[in-house]
Design an enzyme around this catalytic site. Structure first.
Site, PDB file in Angstrom:
ATOM      1  N   LYS A  11       0.899  -1.189  -0.027  1.00 13.65           N
ATOM      2  CA  LYS A  11       0.077  -0.103   0.049  1.00 13.65           C
ATOM      3  C   LYS A  11       0.863   1.176  -0.092  1.00 13.65           C
ATOM      4  O   LYS A  11       2.097   1.335   0.383  1.00 13.65           O
ATOM      5  CB  LYS A  11      -0.947   0.018   1.230  1.00 13.65           C
ATOM      6  CG  LYS A  11      -0.330   0.067   2.550  1.00 13.65           C
ATOM      7  CD  LYS A  11       0.163   1.228   3.044  1.00 13.65           C
ATOM      8  CE  LYS A  11       0.949   1.388   4.629  1.00 13.65           C
ATOM      9  NZ  LYS A  11       1.639   2.469   4.810  1.00 13.65           N
ATOM     10  N   ASP A 137      -1.615  -1.471  10.068  1.00 13.69           N
ATOM     11  CA  ASP A 137      -1.843  -1.684   8.723  1.00 13.69           C
ATOM     12  C   ASP A 137      -2.634  -2.720   8.454  1.00 13.69           C
ATOM     13  O   ASP A 137      -3.219  -2.750   7.293  1.00 13.69           O
ATOM     14  CB  ASP A 137      -0.450  -1.568   7.832  1.00 13.69           C
ATOM     15  CG  ASP A 137       0.110   0.033   8.050  1.00 13.69           C
ATOM     16  OD1 ASP A 137      -0.492   1.056   8.505  1.00 13.69           O
ATOM     17  OD2 ASP A 137       1.391   0.093   7.661  1.00 13.69           O
TER      18      ASP A 137
END
Ligand code: C5P
Length: 288
Positions: A11, A137
Site C-alpha cells: 500500500k 496497517d
C-alpha cells in the site's frame, strides 16, 4: 485442496494526518490507504505435523519468529484448532521497513488464506480483530477494497474504492525506518501540538475533505523521518526538479513516491530520476 497461492500487495498512503497522541501511547491518524500492484507471493501448503514452517527468498525474514506471518499463525492457533500444520513460502518483492505495509499485508493474506485452505469458518469480523492485534496497517488488507480511509491508529477502516487507475514511481532508499522511532521523533519535534485531545467525527471521511487532503499530498510524519534521514529531503527535491507536482512519503517512510495519471508520465519521471538515486531502489507500479 492441499495448497493455495495468493498475491500480497503493498500500500501507499495518499495522505497521512497525525491528529494527536492517545492515552495508550499510539497516535490518532487520518489516512488514505491505496493498494498498489507491487506485491509478494504467499503459498500455503498443508503439512502433516502440527508445525509452522517458513521458506523465503529474503534473508532477513528467515528468523521467522520475528515475522508478522508467524505472529498471525500464533494468534490463529490460540483461537481455533485444525489438523496438521502449514508450510508458508513467501516470495518477497516488497522492500521491508519501507512504509509500504509489506509485513502487514503478508500477515493479513496469510489469515485469509488459512481461513480458506483449512475451512476454518472464521467470520470476517473475527479475522479483522486478529489483524488489528498484528499491526495498525493489517486491517486495511483484510477489507475487499483497493482504497480506504483509516482512522484510530490506522486500524479502523472505511472502504473508499478508487475507480481511477493511478500510476506511481516509488523510490526506496537502502535503509529502513522503524515506525516506532519515527513517531518518537515526531513527538520530540511537535510535542505541544500533539498532546491536544482528539475527537474523530464522521466528517473526517467526507468525500470533499478526503479529496482536499489527497490534493494537499501531506504526510505529517515526513518532517520526523526526514530529520532522522536527511537523504529523504534530497529524494523529494529530485522529484521536484523533475517537474513532479504530486509526491509524498508513504507511511513512516522511507519510501517517497510520485503520483501520475498515466503510465507514460510515470515512466518518463522514472527515466529522469533513475541515474541520480545512488543506491535506492525504484519501482513503477499502479493502483491494484
Ligand atoms: O501498529 P504497529 O505495530 O505497526 O506500530 C508500530 C509502532 O508505531 C507502535 O508501537 C507505536 O509506537 C507507533 N505507532 C503509533 N501510532 C500509530 C501507529 C503506530 O504511535 N497510529
Amino acid at each position: 485442496m492441499n495448497s493455495l497461492t495468493i498475491s500480497s500487495p503493498a500500500k501507499v498512503n495518499l495522505f497521512l494526518k497525525v491528529l494527536g497522541r492517545r492515552p495508550d501511547g499510539y497516535h490518532e491518524l487520518l489516512t488514505l490507504f491505496h493498494r498498489i500492484s507491487l506485491s509478494d507471493r504467499l503459498t500455503l501448503r498443508k503439512i502433516k505435523r502440527p508445525h509452522f514452517r517458513l521458506i523465503t527468498n529474503h534473508p532477513k525474514l528467515k528468523r521467522f519468529r520475528a515475522n508478522l506471518v508467524y505472529r498471525a499463525y500464533q494468534l490463529l492457533r490460540q483461537l481455533v484448532s485444525w489438523k496438521g500444520g502449514v508450510e508458508v513460502t513467501l516470495e518477497k518483492n516488497i522492500p521491508i521497513a519501507a512504509g509500504l505495509g509489506g509485513g502487514s499485508s503478508n500477515a493479513a493474506h496469510f489469515l485469509l488464506g488459512m481461513n480458506r485452505l483449512f475451512r476454518l469458518g472464521l467470520p470476517k469480523k473475527t479475522v479483522i480483530r486478529i489483524g488489528s492485534q498484528i499491526g495498525s496497517d493489517a486491517p486495511f488488507f483484510l477489507h475487499d477494497t483497493n482504497q480506504a480511509v483509516g482512522t484510530g491508529r490506522g486500524e479502523k477502516i472505511k472502504p473508499f474504492p478508487s475507480h481511477q487507475k493511478l500510476w506511481f514511481v516509488l523510490v526506496i532508499p537502502s535503509f529502513g525506518l522503524s515506525t516506532r522511532q519515527v513517531y518518537k521523533r515526531l513527538r520530540a519535534l511537535a510535542l505541544t501540538r500533539l498532546t491536544r485531545a482528539v475527537t474523530i467525527t464522521s466528517a473526517h471521511s467526507d468525500r470533499q475533505r478526503i479529496a482536499r487532503l489527497v490534493a494537499s499530498g501531506e504526510n505529517d510524519l515526513f518532517p520526523a523521518s526526514c530529520s532522522m534521514r536527511p537523504e529523504l529531503g534530497r529524494i523529494n527535491s529530485l522529484f521536484e526538479q523533475s517537474g513532479v507536482q504530486r509526491r509524498l512519503m508513504s507511511g513512516s517512510g522511507p519510501t517517497i513516491f510520485s503520483i501520475h495519471n498515466s503510465k507514460r508520465e510515470a515512466e518518463r519521471t522514472a527515466r529522469l530520476i533513475r541515474d541520480r538515486m545512488h543506491g535506492a531502489k525504484m519501482f513503477v507500479c499502479h493502483t491494484c
